[in-house]
Design an enzyme around this catalytic site. Structure first.
Site, PDB file in Angstrom:
ATOM      1  N   GLY A 110      10.409  -5.838  -9.470  1.00 35.18           N
ATOM      2  CA  GLY A 110      11.323  -4.718  -9.626  1.00 35.18           C
ATOM      3  C   GLY A 110      10.710  -3.603  -8.804  1.00 35.18           C
ATOM      4  N   ASP A 149      -0.424  -5.258   3.237  1.00 38.38           N
ATOM      5  CA  ASP A 149       0.822  -4.813   3.849  1.00 38.38           C
ATOM      6  C   ASP A 149       0.824  -3.288   3.933  1.00 38.38           C
ATOM      7  OD1 ASP A 149       3.809  -5.623   4.505  1.00 38.38           O
ATOM      8  OD2 ASP A 149       3.892  -3.839   3.237  1.00 38.38           O
ATOM      9  N   THR A 171       0.812  -1.232   0.000  1.00 40.66           N
ATOM     10  CA  THR A 171       0.000   0.000   0.000  1.00 40.66           C
ATOM     11  C   THR A 171       0.839   1.273   0.000  1.00 40.66           C
ATOM     12  OG1 THR A 171      -0.163  -0.052   2.426  1.00 40.66           O
ATOM     13  CG2 THR A 171      -1.936  -1.131   1.183  1.00 40.66           C
ATOM     14  N   TYR A 172       2.159   1.135  -0.225  1.00 41.21           N
ATOM     15  CA  TYR A 172       2.981   2.343  -0.200  1.00 41.21           C
ATOM     16  C   TYR A 172       2.656   3.234  -1.387  1.00 41.21           C
ATOM     17  CZ  TYR A 172       6.733   5.636  -0.802  1.00 41.21           C
ATOM     18  OH  TYR A 172       7.414   6.821  -0.980  1.00 41.21           O
ATOM     19  N   TYR A 197       3.620   5.244   5.819  1.00 41.33           N
ATOM     20  CA  TYR A 197       3.016   5.464   4.494  1.00 41.33           C
ATOM     21  C   TYR A 197       1.963   6.583   4.542  1.00 41.33           C
ATOM     22  CZ  TYR A 197       4.952   0.803   3.355  1.00 41.33           C
ATOM     23  OH  TYR A 197       5.769  -0.281   3.171  1.00 41.33           O
TER      24      TYR A 197
END
Length: 326
Positions: free
Chosen positions: A223, A53, A25-26, A58
């Site tokens: 990535g 997460d 959720t960043y 955040y």
């Protein structure tokens, strides 16, 4: 074990289960529109995600909590269906600040407990509510870390019922051993959340964690974003890799789905972050195909030991974890 969209959890060393597929959720709080995390998490739960997460740092746990509570209220899920991971930030390492930090997360989420609470980084910063403390010259202000004392404060939070499982993130072997060898250890870390993807397959850490029955949770499994503030931009974009492209074509999947399936089949929990509803749905659609052992080996062969998330701005911290082999 056959993995399905409804059943893809692994059991951690404390007996609790963690779903292999989660959602991160960043989002950069400076550029992410308000409500984005709320909409994304709500949709993710509707699609079938049960592992979320998040982190206090955040700045969107209130939105995440609202989404979870609404999906419980409308009957889509029960609280026990949801696995929420929260994180202890670098400015709350002193033992007396650990429980208040966790309670702040619980208050923000408006939940009674979190399923997993982890030390986000082994590096302590100057304690307090300024999350990125700097001096008048713009240099980060560090704090001496006693990771064992921080861990004991976390153990007390578990004993108090505020959290079910305890883990760490971005810890190297030495830092993990500090906790594992701590005299009087009550609750061992069940997980280590680290960067893990086909260009950074983490074979040594995987082997070490396997020996100690620690689950690896892989962040940046596709990535990562190309944010120059904290990402090594010299690293090639993972999702354009020829092998992943050819496997995606073979299975009529996206390269992202192949990369996620690779880790899940290795028993690595993945938490891809996306605020695109299309991608949130696509990322979850990895349970209707599987890679062969040879294909897994071939993808493992892509390992370049490329770390996208280097957080070089903190490399002078005495507990900076990435200078060691693993």
């Amino acid at each position: 074990m056959a993995l399905t969209a409804k059943s893809h959890s692994v059991t951690m060393s404390d007996g609790f289960k963690i779903p292999l597929m989660g959602i991160g959720t960043y989002g950069d709080p400076r550029t992410t529109p308000k409500g984005t995390a709320y909409e994304s998490v709500k949709y993710a739960i509707e699609v079938g995600y049960r592992h979320i997460d998040g982190a206090l740092v955040y700045f969107n746990e209130h939105e995440v909590g609202q989404a979870i509570r609404e999906k419980i209220a409308d009957g889509t899920v029960k609280r026990e269906d949801i696995f929420y991971c929260g994180k202890l930030w670098n400015t709350f390492h002193p033992p007396e600040l650990v429980r208040p930090a966790l309670e702040r997360t619980l208050k923000t989420l408006q939940l009674d407990y979190v399923d997993l609470y982890i030390i986000e980084m082994p590096m302590a910063f100057k304690p307090g509510d300024v999350f990125y403390p700097k001096d008048e010259n713009g240099k980060y202000i560090y704090h001496e870390t006693d990771l064992c004392a921080t861990w004991e404060a976390l153990e007390a939070c578990k004993d108090a019922g505020l959290v079910k499982s305890l883990g760490v993130s971005n810890f190297n072997k030495r830092q993990l051993e500090l906790i594992l060898n701590k005299p009087g250890l009550k609750h061992k870390p069940v997980s280590n959340q680290i960067e893990c993807h086909p260009y950074f397959t983490q074979p040594k850490m995987m082997e070490f964690c396997k020996q100690h029955n620690i689950v690896i949770v892989g962040y940046s499994p596709l990535g990562t974003s190309r944010d120059p503030f904290w990402v090594n931009l010299k690293s090639p974009p993972l999702l354009e890799d020829e092998l992943l492209v050819s496997l995606a074509n073979k299975y009529k999947k996206t390269t992202a789905q192949v990369a996620l399936r690779f880790n899940v089949q290795r028993g690595v929990v993945v938490i891809p972050k996306s605020f695109s509803l299309k991608r949130i749905k696509e990322n979850f659609e990895i349970f209707d195909f599987s890679l062969t052992d040879d294909e897994i080996k071939a993808i493992e062969g892509l390992n370049k030991n490329v770390r996208f998330v280097e957080v070089r701005m903190w490399e002078d911290h005495p507990e900076y974890p990435f200078n060691e082999d693993y």
